[in-house]
Design a protein around this motif. Structure first.
Motif, mmCIF file in Angstrom:
data_model
loop_
_atom_site.group_PDB
_atom_site.id
_atom_site.type_symbol
_atom_site.label_atom_id
_atom_site.label_comp_id
_atom_site.label_asym_id
_atom_site.label_seq_id
_atom_site.Cartn_x
_atom_site.Cartn_y
_atom_site.Cartn_z
ATOM 1 N N VAL A 48 0.841 -1.196 0.000
ATOM 2 C CA VAL A 48 0.000 0.000 0.000
ATOM 3 C C VAL A 48 0.879 1.249 0.000
ATOM 4 C CG1 VAL A 48 -1.737 1.308 1.269
ATOM 5 C CG2 VAL A 48 -1.839 -1.194 1.239
ATOM 6 N N THR A 49 1.800 1.309 0.937
ATOM 7 C CA THR A 49 2.672 2.470 1.057
ATOM 8 C C THR A 49 3.825 2.122 1.977
ATOM 9 O OG1 THR A 49 2.799 4.795 1.757
ATOM 10 C CG2 THR A 49 1.281 3.376 2.973
ATOM 11 N N GLN A 50 4.952 2.837 1.811
ATOM 12 C CA GLN A 50 6.056 2.686 2.736
ATOM 13 C C GLN A 50 6.820 3.990 2.844
ATOM 14 O OE1 GLN A 50 8.184 -0.688 1.235
ATOM 15 N NE2 GLN A 50 9.234 0.463 -0.360
ATOM 16 N N ILE A 51 7.594 4.101 3.931
ATOM 17 C CA ILE A 51 8.339 5.324 4.211
ATOM 18 C C ILE A 51 9.708 4.952 4.760
ATOM 19 C CG2 ILE A 51 7.260 5.512 6.516
ATOM 20 C CD1 ILE A 51 7.447 8.587 6.200
ATOM 21 N N THR A 52 10.739 5.611 4.264
ATOM 22 C CA THR A 52 12.084 5.358 4.745
ATOM 23 C C THR A 52 12.351 6.162 6.017
ATOM 24 O OG1 THR A 52 13.130 7.165 3.551
ATOM 25 C CG2 THR A 52 12.834 5.086 2.359
ATOM 26 N N ARG A 53 13.450 5.863 6.643
ATOM 27 C CA ARG A 53 13.823 6.586 7.856
ATOM 28 C C ARG A 53 14.013 8.082 7.552
ATOM 29 N NH1 ARG A 53 15.133 5.047 12.773
ATOM 30 N NH2 ARG A 53 16.431 6.421 14.062
ATOM 31 N N GLY A 54 14.437 8.370 6.342
ATOM 32 C CA GLY A 54 14.641 9.754 5.944
ATOM 33 C C GLY A 54 13.376 10.467 5.492
ATOM 34 N N GLY A 55 12.275 9.728 5.404
ATOM 35 C CA GLY A 55 10.998 10.359 5.073
ATOM 36 C C GLY A 55 10.548 10.201 3.631
ATOM 37 N N THR A 56 11.290 9.472 2.829
ATOM 38 C CA THR A 56 10.861 9.230 1.449
ATOM 39 C C THR A 56 9.707 8.246 1.435
ATOM 40 O OG1 THR A 56 13.085 9.638 0.609
ATOM 41 C CG2 THR A 56 11.579 8.440 -0.828
ATOM 42 N N THR A 57 8.668 8.588 0.682
ATOM 43 C CA THR A 57 7.469 7.756 0.655
ATOM 44 C C THR A 57 7.161 7.255 -0.751
ATOM 45 O OG1 THR A 57 6.045 9.677 0.321
ATOM 46 C CG2 THR A 57 6.463 9.008 2.592
ATOM 47 N N ASN A 58 6.424 6.174 -0.821
ATOM 48 C CA ASN A 58 5.821 5.757 -2.083
ATOM 49 C C ASN A 58 4.469 5.123 -1.784
ATOM 50 O OD1 ASN A 58 7.631 3.361 -1.240
ATOM 51 N ND2 ASN A 58 6.267 2.450 -2.752
ATOM 52 N N TYR A 59 3.570 5.261 -2.739
ATOM 53 C CA TYR A 59 2.199 4.812 -2.565
ATOM 54 C C TYR A 59 1.745 3.991 -3.774
ATOM 55 C CZ TYR A 59 1.761 8.443 1.051
ATOM 56 O OH TYR A 59 1.917 9.226 2.168
ATOM 57 N N ALA A 60 0.882 3.038 -3.524
ATOM 58 C CA ALA A 60 0.201 2.361 -4.622
ATOM 59 C C ALA A 60 -0.695 3.374 -5.324
ATOM 60 C CB ALA A 60 -0.632 1.204 -4.090
ATOM 61 N N ASP A 61 -0.832 3.248 -6.634
ATOM 62 C CA ASP A 61 -1.644 4.203 -7.390
ATOM 63 C C ASP A 61 -3.077 4.261 -6.860
ATOM 64 O OD1 ASP A 61 -0.126 3.528 -10.655
ATOM 65 O OD2 ASP A 61 0.458 4.864 -9.025
ATOM 66 N N SER A 62 -3.578 3.148 -6.369
ATOM 67 C CA SER A 62 -4.974 3.075 -5.937
ATOM 68 C C SER A 62 -5.258 3.899 -4.682
ATOM 69 C CB SER A 62 -5.370 1.618 -5.679
ATOM 70 O OG SER A 62 -4.530 1.043 -4.697
ATOM 71 N N VAL A 63 -4.209 4.290 -3.945
ATOM 72 C CA VAL A 63 -4.435 5.030 -2.698
ATOM 73 C C VAL A 63 -3.838 6.436 -2.729
ATOM 74 C CG1 VAL A 63 -4.438 2.853 -1.428
ATOM 75 C CG2 VAL A 63 -2.362 4.256 -1.470
ATOM 76 N N LYS A 64 -3.165 6.788 -3.803
ATOM 77 C CA LYS A 64 -2.549 8.119 -3.894
ATOM 78 C C LYS A 64 -3.608 9.209 -3.744
ATOM 79 C CE LYS A 64 1.536 7.099 -6.702
ATOM 80 N NZ LYS A 64 2.178 7.204 -8.040
ATOM 81 N N GLY A 65 -3.280 10.204 -2.925
ATOM 82 C CA GLY A 65 -4.213 11.304 -2.698
ATOM 83 C C GLY A 65 -5.245 11.028 -1.621
ATOM 84 N N ARG A 66 -5.340 9.789 -1.160
ATOM 85 C CA ARG A 66 -6.318 9.438 -0.123
ATOM 86 C C ARG A 66 -5.648 8.961 1.170
ATOM 87 N NH1 ARG A 66 -9.593 5.287 -0.796
ATOM 88 N NH2 ARG A 66 -8.200 4.110 -2.181
ATOM 89 N N PHE A 67 -4.540 8.263 1.042
ATOM 90 C CA PHE A 67 -3.826 7.729 2.207
ATOM 91 C C PHE A 67 -2.554 8.543 2.437
ATOM 92 C CE2 PHE A 67 -5.356 3.008 2.007
ATOM 93 C CZ PHE A 67 -6.666 3.453 1.958
#
Length: 122
Positions: A48-67
């Motif tokens: 669904v999503t993940q975040i690195t210790r430095g704050g970099t994030t990525n999201y699945a397209d299906s949840v972008k803008g909502r999660f």
């Protein structure tokens, strides 16, 4: 030993919001990546999503803008704010933590929470 504990989840109506939390505890040198996966019965677990210790994030397209994912490095805790929920978001949500146990030269190790049910239904 490392423990990963989730909280939150439950039943919400379409368009509603929920917040999940996950804390990693134990003998941890560094929780490098923290994230959330979800799984529907009979289907593969998906990121669904993940975040690195430095704050970099990525999201699945299906949840972008909502999660929105965030973390507190001092507490080894990650949060998932889920807004504008849809019935297709219904799944068991699993917290995943990628950890260096004793130092940066260690291999990254995966740890999982027990899962928490999110149901979006009217």
């Amino acid at each position: 030993q490392v423990q990963v504990e989730e909280s939150g989840g439950g039943l919400v109506q379409p368009g509603g919001s929920l917040r999940l939390s996950c804390a990693a505890s134990g003998s941890i040198f560094s929780a490098q990546v923290m994230g959330w996966y979800r799984q529907v019965l009979g289907q593969q677990r998906e990121l669904v999503t993940q975040i690195t210790r430095g704050g970099t994030t990525n999201y699945a397209d299906s949840v972008k803008g909502r999660f929105t994912i965030s973390r507190d490095n001092a507490k080894n805790t990650v949060y998932l704010q889920m807004d504008s929920l849809k019935p297709e978001d219904t799944a068991v949500y699993y917290c995943n933590v990628k950890i260096f146990l004793t130092g940066l030269s260690d291999p990254l190790r995966d740890y999982w929470g027990q899962g928490t049910q999110v149901t979006v239904s009217s």
